[in-house]
Design a protein around this motif. Structure first.
Motif, PDB file in Angstrom:
ATOM      1  N   ASN A   1      35.017  49.738  36.627  1.00 42.79           N
ATOM      2  CA  ASN A   1      34.312  48.496  36.946  1.00 42.79           C
ATOM      3  C   ASN A   1      33.470  48.722  38.198  1.00 42.79           C
ATOM      4  O   ASN A   1      33.718  49.645  38.971  1.00 42.79           O
ATOM      5  N   HIS A   2      32.457  47.877  38.380  1.00 42.45           N
ATOM      6  CA  HIS A   2      31.490  48.114  39.457  1.00 42.45           C
ATOM      7  C   HIS A   2      31.246  46.825  40.231  1.00 42.45           C
ATOM      8  O   HIS A   2      30.724  45.855  39.689  1.00 42.45           O
ATOM      9  N   GLN A   3      31.645  46.822  41.523  1.00 42.87           N
ATOM     10  CA  GLN A   3      31.491  45.622  42.342  1.00 42.87           C
ATOM     11  C   GLN A   3      30.579  45.833  43.537  1.00 42.87           C
ATOM     12  O   GLN A   3      29.982  44.880  44.032  1.00 42.87           O
ATOM     13  N   SER A   4      30.491  47.072  44.026  1.00 37.46           N
ATOM     14  CA  SER A   4      29.823  47.313  45.299  1.00 37.46           C
ATOM     15  C   SER A   4      29.403  48.771  45.390  1.00 37.46           C
ATOM     16  O   SER A   4      29.953  49.638  44.698  1.00 37.46           O
ATOM     17  N   TRP A   5      28.435  49.052  46.291  1.00 42.12           N
ATOM     18  CA  TRP A   5      28.092  50.444  46.573  1.00 42.12           C
ATOM     19  C   TRP A   5      29.278  51.181  47.192  1.00 42.12           C
ATOM     20  O   TRP A   5      29.328  52.407  47.170  1.00 42.12           O
ATOM     21  N   VAL A   6      30.243  50.437  47.722  1.00 45.14           N
ATOM     22  CA  VAL A   6      31.444  51.067  48.280  1.00 45.14           C
ATOM     23  C   VAL A   6      32.228  51.792  47.185  1.00 45.14           C
ATOM     24  O   VAL A   6      32.952  52.747  47.452  1.00 45.14           O
ATOM     25  N   ASP A   7      32.061  51.352  45.935  1.00 44.44           N
ATOM     26  CA  ASP A   7      32.774  51.992  44.825  1.00 44.44           C
ATOM     27  C   ASP A   7      32.548  53.506  44.804  1.00 44.44           C
ATOM     28  O   ASP A   7      33.462  54.274  44.494  1.00 44.44           O
ATOM     29  N   ILE A   8      31.313  53.927  45.119  1.00 41.96           N
ATOM     30  CA  ILE A   8      30.975  55.345  44.992  1.00 41.96           C
ATOM     31  C   ILE A   8      31.723  56.206  46.013  1.00 41.96           C
ATOM     32  O   ILE A   8      32.383  57.181  45.621  1.00 41.96           O
TER      33      ILE A   8
ATOM     34  N   SER B   1      32.749  65.794  35.246  1.00 42.88           N
ATOM     35  CA  SER B   1      33.263  64.426  35.166  1.00 42.88           C
ATOM     36  C   SER B   1      32.042  63.519  35.038  1.00 42.88           C
ATOM     37  O   SER B   1      31.301  63.328  36.006  1.00 42.88           O
ATOM     38  N   VAL B   2      31.823  62.995  33.839  1.00 44.85           N
ATOM     39  CA  VAL B   2      30.681  62.118  33.598  1.00 44.85           C
ATOM     40  C   VAL B   2      31.094  60.697  33.984  1.00 44.85           C
ATOM     41  O   VAL B   2      32.029  60.143  33.415  1.00 44.85           O
ATOM     42  N   MET B   3      30.407  60.130  34.956  1.00 44.29           N
ATOM     43  CA  MET B   3      30.769  58.819  35.508  1.00 44.29           C
ATOM     44  C   MET B   3      29.940  57.723  34.855  1.00 44.29           C
ATOM     45  O   MET B   3      28.720  57.833  34.770  1.00 44.29           O
ATOM     46  N   ASN B   4      30.612  56.666  34.403  1.00 41.75           N
ATOM     47  CA  ASN B   4      29.903  55.553  33.773  1.00 41.75           C
ATOM     48  C   ASN B   4      30.458  54.232  34.305  1.00 41.75           C
ATOM     49  O   ASN B   4      31.634  53.938  34.118  1.00 41.75           O
ATOM     50  N   PHE B   5      29.611  53.472  34.989  1.00 41.53           N
ATOM     51  CA  PHE B   5      29.951  52.094  35.337  1.00 41.53           C
ATOM     52  C   PHE B   5      29.599  51.246  34.118  1.00 41.53           C
ATOM     53  O   PHE B   5      28.424  50.956  33.876  1.00 41.53           O
ATOM     54  N   VAL B   6      30.593  50.867  33.358  1.00 39.61           N
ATOM     55  CA  VAL B   6      30.370  50.340  32.009  1.00 39.61           C
ATOM     56  C   VAL B   6      29.611  49.020  32.005  1.00 39.61           C
ATOM     57  O   VAL B   6      28.895  48.722  31.042  1.00 39.61           O
ATOM     58  N   GLU B   7      29.706  48.248  33.086  1.00 40.77           N
ATOM     59  CA  GLU B   7      28.986  46.971  33.125  1.00 40.77           C
ATOM     60  C   GLU B   7      27.489  47.172  33.348  1.00 40.77           C
ATOM     61  O   GLU B   7      26.700  46.254  33.128  1.00 40.77           O
ATOM     62  N   GLY B   8      27.110  48.352  33.816  1.00 42.38           N
ATOM     63  CA  GLY B   8      25.693  48.663  33.982  1.00 42.38           C
ATOM     64  C   GLY B   8      25.073  48.150  35.262  1.00 42.38           C
ATOM     65  O   GLY B   8      23.936  48.486  35.582  1.00 42.38           O
ATOM     66  N   THR B   9      25.799  47.361  36.014  1.00 41.10           N
ATOM     67  CA  THR B   9      25.292  46.797  37.255  1.00 41.10           C
ATOM     68  C   THR B   9      26.468  46.302  38.084  1.00 41.10           C
ATOM     69  O   THR B   9      27.592  46.183  37.584  1.00 41.10           O
ATOM     70  N   ARG B  10      26.211  46.010  39.371  1.00 45.42           N
ATOM     71  CA  ARG B  10      27.278  45.513  40.237  1.00 45.42           C
ATOM     72  C   ARG B  10      27.572  44.043  39.947  1.00 45.42           C
ATOM     73  O   ARG B  10      26.671  43.264  39.635  1.00 45.42           O
ATOM     74  N   LEU B  11      28.849  43.687  40.058  1.00 44.36           N
ATOM     75  CA  LEU B  11      29.279  42.313  39.843  1.00 44.36           C
ATOM     76  C   LEU B  11      28.839  41.414  40.996  1.00 44.36           C
ATOM     77  O   LEU B  11      29.127  41.695  42.154  1.00 44.36           O
ATOM     78  N   THR B  12      28.112  40.354  40.668  1.00 48.25           N
ATOM     79  CA  THR B  12      27.792  39.311  41.635  1.00 48.25           C
ATOM     80  C   THR B  12      28.040  37.969  40.961  1.00 48.25           C
ATOM     81  O   THR B  12      28.074  37.869  39.721  1.00 48.25           O
ATOM     82  N   ALA B  13      28.183  36.928  41.764  1.00 46.33           N
ATOM     83  CA  ALA B  13      28.421  35.602  41.200  1.00 46.33           C
ATOM     84  C   ALA B  13      27.247  35.165  40.319  1.00 46.33           C
ATOM     85  O   ALA B  13      27.445  34.563  39.258  1.00 46.33           O
ATOM     86  N   GLU B  14      26.027  35.498  40.743  1.00 48.46           N
ATOM     87  CA  GLU B  14      24.847  35.111  39.973  1.00 48.46           C
ATOM     88  C   GLU B  14      24.818  35.818  38.616  1.00 48.46           C
ATOM     89  O   GLU B  14      24.564  35.189  37.580  1.00 48.46           O
ATOM     90  N   LYS B  15      25.078  37.121  38.606  1.00 45.21           N
ATOM     91  CA  LYS B  15      25.088  37.863  37.338  1.00 45.21           C
ATOM     92  C   LYS B  15      26.212  37.367  36.433  1.00 45.21           C
ATOM     93  O   LYS B  15      26.050  37.278  35.209  1.00 45.21           O
TER      94      LYS B  15
END
Length: 296
Positions: A90-97, A172-186
């Motif tokens: 899952n992807h929430q922030s640039w901190v994820d990386i 190791s092929v990395m995939n953020f499956v949502e395609g973008t970071r989670l925000t309240a607006e998205k």
């Protein structure tokens, strides 16, 4: 260290580390490109991976030294430095990386992300990603494809070419499956059916599995939680993140997706979407439990 000092010190140290690591990366990558002899390329690859691991280790050490963030990591997987993995998160922030790099560095092969083609022009970093064989993808809008239908499928072909190269090296092929970071607006715009996640996109996962399935050892399903809520890189280096919780589990390669054709077969597409949605339902429940401090 006071916040007013911590941020500029962190910025300077990250820049210095980047320059010191990217310079030899580029020199070795040029040698590799100019001398396409098998044993030279293998030697260059070893050096490139060693420099990348050192770069990540330095950045991780800076986080450890300059912040008080605690990584609570639960790994239910057998990790191999010579493995072939598809890593889903899952992807929430640039901190994820930096979080992912810190927990996996020197435990599995270098994480490689599919990057937008525009990122090639990021100073220093774009060339470093090129030297490390990160695949660059050119995405086209629906409007562009409507005007130029001949462009359709080029991103898929780029995925196939990248995956073919990855067959011959530990990866190791990395995939953020949502395609973008989670925000309240998205989240509101998507009308997501999940409590803690955006809708997953099955296409990228299916294409990688189809191109690399028989070469992959397994899938690493990663769940990242920031108990204090949405967190940014600024929050990280101003010491506003006290804890990051990460759960990793290993999953077998779903044969029915690896052998199907997502692009042309509606039945294969439906299976892939059902598989990724079930994975996301499980992740949604796991995130809620992790936020309450319950194990994954």
């Amino acid at each position: 260290m006071p916040t007013l000092l911590r941020v500029p010190v962190a910025t300077v140290l990250v820049i210095v580390s980047t320059v010191l690591h990217v310079t030899p990366l580029l020199l070795i990558a040029i040698v590799k490109a100019c001398l396409p002899v098998a044993f030279i390329r293998r030697g260059c690859n070893v050096l490139l991976m060693a420099i990348a691991a050192s770069w990540i280790a330095v950045n991780s050490a800076l986080i450890h030294v300059l912040t008080r963030v605690r990584f609570a990591v639960d790994i239910d997987a057998s990790l191999r430095r010579d493995g072939h993995y598809l890593v889903l998160a899952n992807h929430q922030s640039w901190v994820d990386i930096p979080v992912l790099q810190a927990i996996f560095n020197r435990r599995i092969p270098l994480l490689r992300f599919f990057l937008k083609s525009q990122l090639f022009w990021v100073p220093l970093l774009g060339l470093a990603w090129w030297a490390l064989d990160f695949p660059f993808m050119k995405r086209y809008s629906k409007e562009t494809l409507a005007k130029h239908p001949e462009l359709a499928g080029r991103d898929i072909e780029a995925t196939r070419r990248a995956c073919e190269k990855f067959r011959h090296i530990p990866v190791s092929v990395m995939n953020f499956v949502e395609g973008t970071r989670l925000t309240a607006e998205k989240y509101r715009k998507q009308e997501s059916p999940f409590l803690n996640l955006l809708r997953p996109k099955a296409g990228g996962v299916a294409f990688v599995l189809n191109a690399l399935g028989d070469a992959l050892h397994s899938i690493l399903d990663v769940t990242i939680v920031y108990p204090e809520g949405h967190s940014t890189l600024k929050d990280l280096f101003t010491d506003r993140i006290s804890e990051v919780r990460v759960h990793v589990r290993e999953l077998p390669i779903p044969v029915e997706i690896a052998t199907g054709n997502y692009e042309t077969d509606p039945a294969a597409r439906e299976k892939a979407q059902a598989w990724i949605n079930e994975l996301w339902l499980q992740k949604d429940v796991r995130i809620a439990a992790m936020r309450m401090g319950v194990g994954g």
